[in-house]
Design an enzyme around this catalytic site. Structure first.
Site, PDB file in Angstrom:
ATOM      1  N   ASN A 123      -0.059  20.305 -19.714  1.00 44.07           N
ATOM      2  CA  ASN A 123      -0.442  19.481 -20.868  1.00 44.07           C
ATOM      3  C   ASN A 123      -0.431  20.265 -22.175  1.00 44.07           C
ATOM      4  O   ASN A 123      -0.934  19.782 -23.191  1.00 44.07           O
ATOM      5  CB  ASN A 123      -1.843  18.880 -20.648  1.00 44.07           C
ATOM      6  CG  ASN A 123      -1.859  17.895 -19.497  1.00 44.07           C
ATOM      7  OD1 ASN A 123      -0.856  17.224 -19.246  1.00 44.07           O
ATOM      8  ND2 ASN A 123      -2.963  17.814 -18.788  1.00 44.07           N
TER       9      ASN A 123
ATOM     10  N   LYS B 193       3.344  11.747 -10.826  1.00 48.28           N
ATOM     11  CA  LYS B 193       2.480  10.957 -11.718  1.00 48.28           C
ATOM     12  C   LYS B 193       3.194   9.647 -12.026  1.00 48.28           C
ATOM     13  O   LYS B 193       4.338   9.666 -12.481  1.00 48.28           O
ATOM     14  CB  LYS B 193       2.196  11.714 -13.024  1.00 48.28           C
ATOM     15  CG  LYS B 193       1.083  12.731 -12.910  1.00 48.28           C
ATOM     16  CD  LYS B 193       0.695  13.270 -14.272  1.00 48.28           C
ATOM     17  CE  LYS B 193      -0.432  14.277 -14.174  1.00 48.28           C
ATOM     18  NZ  LYS B 193      -0.736  14.913 -15.476  1.00 48.28           N
TER      19      LYS B 193
ATOM     20  N   HIS C  72      -1.052  14.019 -28.549  1.00 46.83           N
ATOM     21  CA  HIS C  72      -1.523  12.662 -28.272  1.00 46.83           C
ATOM     22  C   HIS C  72      -2.105  12.025 -29.536  1.00 46.83           C
ATOM     23  O   HIS C  72      -1.891  10.830 -29.810  1.00 46.83           O
ATOM     24  CB  HIS C  72      -2.571  12.708 -27.158  1.00 46.83           C
ATOM     25  CG  HIS C  72      -3.140  11.369 -26.815  1.00 46.83           C
ATOM     26  ND1 HIS C  72      -4.242  10.848 -27.452  1.00 46.83           N
ATOM     27  CD2 HIS C  72      -2.741  10.421 -25.935  1.00 46.83           C
ATOM     28  CE1 HIS C  72      -4.496   9.649 -26.971  1.00 46.83           C
ATOM     29  NE2 HIS C  72      -3.606   9.365 -26.038  1.00 46.83           N
TER      30      HIS C  72
ATOM     31  N   LYS D 265       7.826  23.508 -12.709  1.00 45.59           N
ATOM     32  CA  LYS D 265       6.998  22.327 -12.466  1.00 45.59           C
ATOM     33  C   LYS D 265       6.679  22.205 -10.969  1.00 45.59           C
ATOM     34  O   LYS D 265       5.532  21.907 -10.590  1.00 45.59           O
ATOM     35  CB  LYS D 265       7.702  21.062 -12.971  1.00 45.59           C
ATOM     36  CG  LYS D 265       6.902  19.804 -12.654  1.00 45.59           C
ATOM     37  CD  LYS D 265       6.609  18.940 -13.814  1.00 45.59           C
ATOM     38  CE  LYS D 265       5.531  17.913 -13.476  1.00 45.59           C
ATOM     39  NZ  LYS D 265       5.521  16.774 -14.343  1.00 45.59           N
TER      40      LYS D 265
ATOM     41  N   GLU E 197      -4.114  17.650 -10.250  1.00 46.73           N
ATOM     42  CA  GLU E 197      -4.708  18.157 -11.494  1.00 46.73           C
ATOM     43  C   GLU E 197      -6.218  18.337 -11.361  1.00 46.73           C
ATOM     44  O   GLU E 197      -6.990  17.873 -12.200  1.00 46.73           O
ATOM     45  CB  GLU E 197      -4.370  17.193 -12.648  1.00 46.73           C
ATOM     46  CG  GLU E 197      -4.362  17.887 -14.000  1.00 46.73           C
ATOM     47  CD  GLU E 197      -3.732  17.025 -15.094  1.00 46.73           C
ATOM     48  OE1 GLU E 197      -2.610  16.530 -14.908  1.00 46.73           O
ATOM     49  OE2 GLU E 197      -4.371  16.875 -16.140  1.00 46.73           O
TER      50      GLU E 197
ATOM     51  N   GLU F 140       9.848  19.757 -23.777  1.00 46.51           N
ATOM     52  CA  GLU F 140       9.211  19.982 -22.471  1.00 46.51           C
ATOM     53  C   GLU F 140       9.867  21.165 -21.750  1.00 46.51           C
ATOM     54  O   GLU F 140       9.263  21.766 -20.871  1.00 46.51           O
ATOM     55  CB  GLU F 140       9.279  18.709 -21.603  1.00 46.51           C
ATOM     56  CG  GLU F 140       8.592  17.485 -22.228  1.00 46.51           C
ATOM     57  CD  GLU F 140       7.072  17.415 -21.993  1.00 46.51           C
ATOM     58  OE1 GLU F 140       6.503  18.374 -21.432  1.00 46.51           O
ATOM     59  OE2 GLU F 140       6.466  16.396 -22.400  1.00 46.51           O
TER      60      GLU F 140
ATOM     61  N   HIS G   3      -0.176  18.604 -25.539  1.00 50.54           N
ATOM     62  CA  HIS G   3      -0.364  17.168 -25.344  1.00 50.54           C
ATOM     63  C   HIS G   3      -1.637  16.628 -25.993  1.00 50.54           C
ATOM     64  O   HIS G   3      -1.726  15.436 -26.250  1.00 50.54           O
ATOM     65  CB  HIS G   3      -0.334  16.815 -23.852  1.00 50.54           C
ATOM     66  CG  HIS G   3       1.053  16.846 -23.262  1.00 50.54           C
ATOM     67  ND1 HIS G   3       1.842  17.979 -23.248  1.00 50.54           N
ATOM     68  CD2 HIS G   3       1.806  15.877 -22.683  1.00 50.54           C
ATOM     69  CE1 HIS G   3       2.996  17.704 -22.682  1.00 50.54           C
ATOM     70  NE2 HIS G   3       3.006  16.429 -22.327  1.00 50.54           N
TER      71      HIS G   3
ATOM     72  N   HIS H 188       7.616  11.024 -27.712  1.00 46.47           N
ATOM     73  CA  HIS H 188       6.636  11.840 -26.986  1.00 46.47           C
ATOM     74  C   HIS H 188       6.980  13.333 -27.090  1.00 46.47           C
ATOM     75  O   HIS H 188       6.120  14.163 -27.404  1.00 46.47           O
ATOM     76  CB  HIS H 188       6.587  11.395 -25.520  1.00 46.47           C
ATOM     77  CG  HIS H 188       5.690  12.238 -24.669  1.00 46.47           C
ATOM     78  ND1 HIS H 188       4.322  12.265 -24.821  1.00 46.47           N
ATOM     79  CD2 HIS H 188       5.963  13.134 -23.675  1.00 46.47           C
ATOM     80  CE1 HIS H 188       3.793  13.109 -23.949  1.00 46.47           C
ATOM     81  NE2 HIS H 188       4.759  13.655 -23.247  1.00 46.47           N
TER      82      HIS H 188
ATOM     83  N   ARG I 120       0.820  -1.224   0.000  1.00 51.73           N
ATOM     84  CA  ARG I 120       0.000   0.000   0.000  1.00 51.73           C
ATOM     85  C   ARG I 120       0.848   1.266   0.000  1.00 51.73           C
ATOM     86  O   ARG I 120       0.396   2.333   0.409  1.00 51.73           O
ATOM     87  CB  ARG I 120      -0.974   0.023   1.185  1.00 51.73           C
ATOM     88  CG  ARG I 120      -1.968  -1.092   1.161  1.00 51.73           C
ATOM     89  CD  ARG I 120      -3.240  -0.727   1.916  1.00 51.73           C
ATOM     90  NE  ARG I 120      -4.187  -1.817   1.846  1.00 51.73           N
ATOM     91  CZ  ARG I 120      -4.265  -2.802   2.733  1.00 51.73           C
ATOM     92  NH1 ARG I 120      -3.478  -2.800   3.782  1.00 51.73           N
ATOM     93  NH2 ARG I 120      -5.141  -3.761   2.586  1.00 51.73           N
TER      94      ARG I 120
ATOM     95  N   ARG J 118      -2.380  22.505 -12.939  1.00 54.56           N
ATOM     96  CA  ARG J 118      -1.490  21.460 -13.448  1.00 54.56           C
ATOM     97  C   ARG J 118      -1.816  21.108 -14.891  1.00 54.56           C
ATOM     98  O   ARG J 118      -0.942  20.674 -15.647  1.00 54.56           O
ATOM     99  CB  ARG J 118      -1.545  20.216 -12.550  1.00 54.56           C
ATOM    100  CG  ARG J 118      -0.494  19.199 -12.929  1.00 54.56           C
ATOM    101  CD  ARG J 118      -0.254  18.144 -11.873  1.00 54.56           C
ATOM    102  NE  ARG J 118       0.811  17.246 -12.319  1.00 54.56           N
ATOM    103  CZ  ARG J 118       1.476  16.419 -11.548  1.00 54.56           C
ATOM    104  NH1 ARG J 118       1.217  16.358 -10.266  1.00 54.56           N
ATOM    105  NH2 ARG J 118       2.435  15.649 -12.051  1.00 54.56           N
TER     106      ARG J 118
HETATM  107  N1  GLY Z   1       3.540  15.911 -17.410  1.00 53.39           N
HETATM  108  C1  GLY Z   1       2.400  16.580 -16.917  1.00 53.39           C
HETATM  109  C2  GLY Z   1       2.249  16.543 -15.446  1.00 53.39           C
HETATM  110  O1  GLY Z   1       3.133  16.062 -14.763  1.00 53.39           O
HETATM  111  O2  GLY Z   1       1.252  16.989 -14.940  1.00 53.39           O
END
Ligand code: GLY
Length: 363
Positions: free
Chosen positions: A245, A142, A252, A226, A236, A184, A248, A266, A120, A241
């Site tokens: 994107n 993430k 995508h 960031k 998010e 990025e 993206h 990417h 957990r 946040r």
């Molecule tokens: N790569 C986008 C984020 O970490 O929210």
């Protein structure tokens, strides 16, 4: 050395950036080792960095065990997750231990997710070895694997306890990967820091050639941006946040068309996607056309794609919009888009009509 805190209450941690840090990582890792063996998970592309890290731990009297996985996106799968968690359990990893993820985004995402669910939740440390992972995926918690239905669809938010960034490890990274990671970097300028975009225009070539000062500066500015955004909106939910994107959603669709393969990395898809987001904004009178042109010019100048054809994609607008309908960001029938009022003025628009997007892509 630059230390950037990610302020998340009880889940706060530091991102440490320093040339040569890998060989000195034991100083930072010792308190997390608690006198126990540390497990390092990595891939076979970065065995020389693994050797440096293990030698540093050895010298500091910290025992370590390495798990070496195959490189590539296919590793982010259920089978590898199962094998990894079984191995971590066999090795007796406890909740208070910290597993080290040494690698790019694939290793960081897989190990982070394994640590989110092991007993957990156990601790982990990110030591990113690609520019993309250093400026984006290693920070912010993430974690994910891919499923048959798409990329990153199975995952969790699980923050690392520490991120160690050694810009020198990029010396061995293929230029194409550095360039893709750079997309990025420039993203942070386009989101809300026009002065940083100016800096990118002036310094990108030096950065891509590996000039230490330019590289360290770009990584530090990116991580600070960031860290600020993640601290504001860890999961998010508020929209802050979501700004990360940028590029993206269009990207995508391009990546999906390329089958999420090495045909289009990417970061390359994100570059093309950012150029498309600016072009779409300009076409709808939201942003000056000159800003969209400036974004495209910069991306082209450093060898990144600035649109669908430049990304090597020949799919029709219908096909691309169909890919968008399968984007995991779809929310009750709408797809959030990151658009811009200009360079450094990105905003979230949840009312974009996909018929407009189709018409824009078909034009
Ligand atoms: N790569 C986008 C984020 O970490 O929210």
């Amino acid at each position: 050395m630059t230390t950037i805190p990610v302020s998340l209450g009880a889940r706060s941690y530091d991102v440490v950036i320093e040339a040569g840090l890998l060989a000195r990582a034991a100083d930072r890792l010792k308190p997390l080792a608690r006198g126990r063996r540390m497990v390092i998970v990595t891939d076979s592309n970065v065995l020389s960095h693994l050797a440096t890290l293990q030698a540093a731990l050895d010298e500091a009297g910290i025992a370590s065990e390495a798990i070496v996985l195959p490189p590539g996106e296919a590793t982010k799968c259920w089978a590898q997750l199962e094998a990894l968690t079984d191995r971590l359990l066999d090795l007796g990893v406890e909740r208070g231990d910290h597993v080290i993820a040494l690698g790019g985004g694939v290793i960081g995402d897989l190990v982070g997710f394994a640590c989110a669910i092991l007993k957990r939740g156990c601790g982990f440390v990110q030591i990113p070895t690609t520019l993309l992972a250093q400026v984006d995926s290693s920070v912010g918690g993430k974690t994910a694997i891919n499923s048959r239905a798409g990329k990153n669809l199975i995952g969790a938010f699980h923050q690392p306890a520490l991120v160690l960034i050694d810009p020198d490890v990029l010396d061995t990274l293929p230029l194409r990967q550095v360039r893709a990671g750079y997309a990025e970097v420039v993203k942070y300028g386009l989101i809300d820091d026009p002065a940083f975009f100016d800096w990118c225009e002036a310094n990108a070539s030096e950065l891509l050639e590996g000039a230490p000062a330019a590289r360290a500066y770009a990584i530090a500015i990116s991580v600070a941006a960031k860290a600020r955004i993640v601290a504001e909106d860890e999961r998010e939910t508020t929209g802050a946040r979501a700004l990360l994107n940028l590029g993206h959603t269009f990207g995508h669709a391009l990546e999906a068309e390329a089958g999420f393969s090495d045909r289009l990395l990417h970061g390359e898809a994100v570059a093309a996607g950012m150029a498309l987001a600016f072009a779409y904004s300009a076409a709808h009178g939201l942003s000056p056309a000159a800003d969209a042109e400036r974004v495209s010019r910069h991306l082209r100048a450093i060898g990144l794609p600035d649109g669908v054809a430049a990304a090597g994609i020949s799919a029709s607008a219908d096909v691309l919009v169909d890919h968008m309908l399968h984007d995991k960001k779809m929310d009750a029938g709408t797809l959030p888009f990151l658009l811009a009022h200009g360079i450094g003025q990105t905003f979230l628009d949840t009312s974009v009509d996909l018929a407009d997007v189709r018409a824009f892509l078909a034009a």
